[in-house]
Design a protein around this motif. Sequence first.
Motif, mmCIF file in Angstrom:
data_model
loop_
_atom_site.group_PDB
_atom_site.id
_atom_site.type_symbol
_atom_site.label_atom_id
_atom_site.label_comp_id
_atom_site.label_asym_id
_atom_site.label_seq_id
_atom_site.Cartn_x
_atom_site.Cartn_y
_atom_site.Cartn_z
ATOM 1 N N ALA A 279 49.816 48.713 31.212
ATOM 2 C CA ALA A 279 50.832 48.853 32.254
ATOM 3 C C ALA A 279 50.700 47.726 33.268
ATOM 4 C CB ALA A 279 50.712 50.212 32.938
ATOM 5 N N TRP A 280 51.861 47.302 33.799
ATOM 6 C CA TRP A 280 51.923 46.217 34.770
ATOM 7 C C TRP A 280 52.699 46.703 35.996
ATOM 8 C CZ3 TRP A 280 52.660 46.058 29.630
ATOM 9 C CH2 TRP A 280 51.861 45.184 28.878
ATOM 10 N N TYR A 281 52.220 46.334 37.168
ATOM 11 C CA TYR A 281 52.950 46.641 38.402
ATOM 12 C C TYR A 281 52.960 45.384 39.260
ATOM 13 C CZ TYR A 281 54.554 48.901 42.655
ATOM 14 O OH TYR A 281 55.286 49.243 43.765
ATOM 15 N N TRP A 282 54.163 44.817 39.413
ATOM 16 C CA TRP A 282 54.351 43.599 40.198
ATOM 17 C C TRP A 282 54.899 43.968 41.577
ATOM 18 C CZ3 TRP A 282 53.403 38.608 38.310
ATOM 19 C CH2 TRP A 282 53.180 38.503 36.932
ATOM 20 N N ASP A 283 54.264 43.452 42.612
ATOM 21 C CA ASP A 283 54.767 43.557 43.987
ATOM 22 C C ASP A 283 55.179 42.149 44.394
ATOM 23 O OD1 ASP A 283 55.143 43.610 46.723
ATOM 24 O OD2 ASP A 283 53.410 44.870 47.129
#
Length: 330
Positions: A279-283
């Motif tokens: 999983a990837w979470y970009w801010d």
Amino acid sequence: MPQIDGKAGDWERVPDSYTYGTSYLKDTEDGHGAEIDTTDINVRVKVGWVSGLNRLYFLYEAYDDFWDFERFNPKGYLNDIFEIVVDGDMSGGPFIYNPLLPEARKWGNHPVHIQNHLAFSGYHAQNYHIFTPPVNGSWTLIWGAQPWIAAFPFAHHAYDFDLEHGASGKLTLEFWITPFDQAPFEGPDHALVSQLYENKVIGLSWSVLDFDGGERDGHFNLSHDTRMVSDASYLCAFRLMPLEKDQKPQIKADWSFGLMEHKDRTVAFRDESLGAVEAWYWDFGNGAYSTEQHPVYQYPESGVHYNVTLEVSGPAGKDKKTRFWEVMVP
């Protein structure tokens, strides 16, 4: 990344197969490449690099039955030396004496010699005469017109030894240097640092100059040719290897970005993380986010720097990386 403190402990993770011992050297003093008596001198060298830093790291461990560090003795010899030469872009060729200027080989104040020294010596490959141990406040002599390459922030060093002149014992030297494609005498503002990256091949070799009471006992050489000290064509080819699998973190966030042409304020982000990522979470630094692996995002305003963070997760856990003030939207 090793801590430069003269201690070898943080190099223990480097496998022994990456160690260059005395058996890799030949005594090229007489040009015949004789074997070396390890009861006289015995050395171990490890070389490393760190992704994102244009530095070469060295660990030098040496036992000598006679440490000679009077430096300039009455016969005019230098003290024991660990001499390295690096050619960061494998350009090869002479780098101390310009073959088109024969007079340059004559030491003195001849105008041609001065011209060669300032415009040629050490310009495209660099030679470090490292004193083992250091005396009179100097750790190395740069054979060239750019002594600034041996000072921080272009080099750093630390020793560990308890030796007396003429006695036997062990010395440990840790250091890093910055290789240069162009290193002019004018200084770092006019220099071009060699860019180091995975699988790049560079020119590199070293010699051990052993003196026993003023007489040189040998010139122990990795390239098996003494011409390496002044001609980069005689260096060895070193490949900047990636980390072994067992040395890599199980999960590590990393990423890069680029501006898209013909699309205003639009940035393409690329995930370059290590390990099994699920999983990837970009801010994107302005309240917007994405869970895609390689998102493309159009910022609402231009002329702003953004702090962008990627957090990745997988079976081994989580990790995140923020790049501060790097994403500039023109």
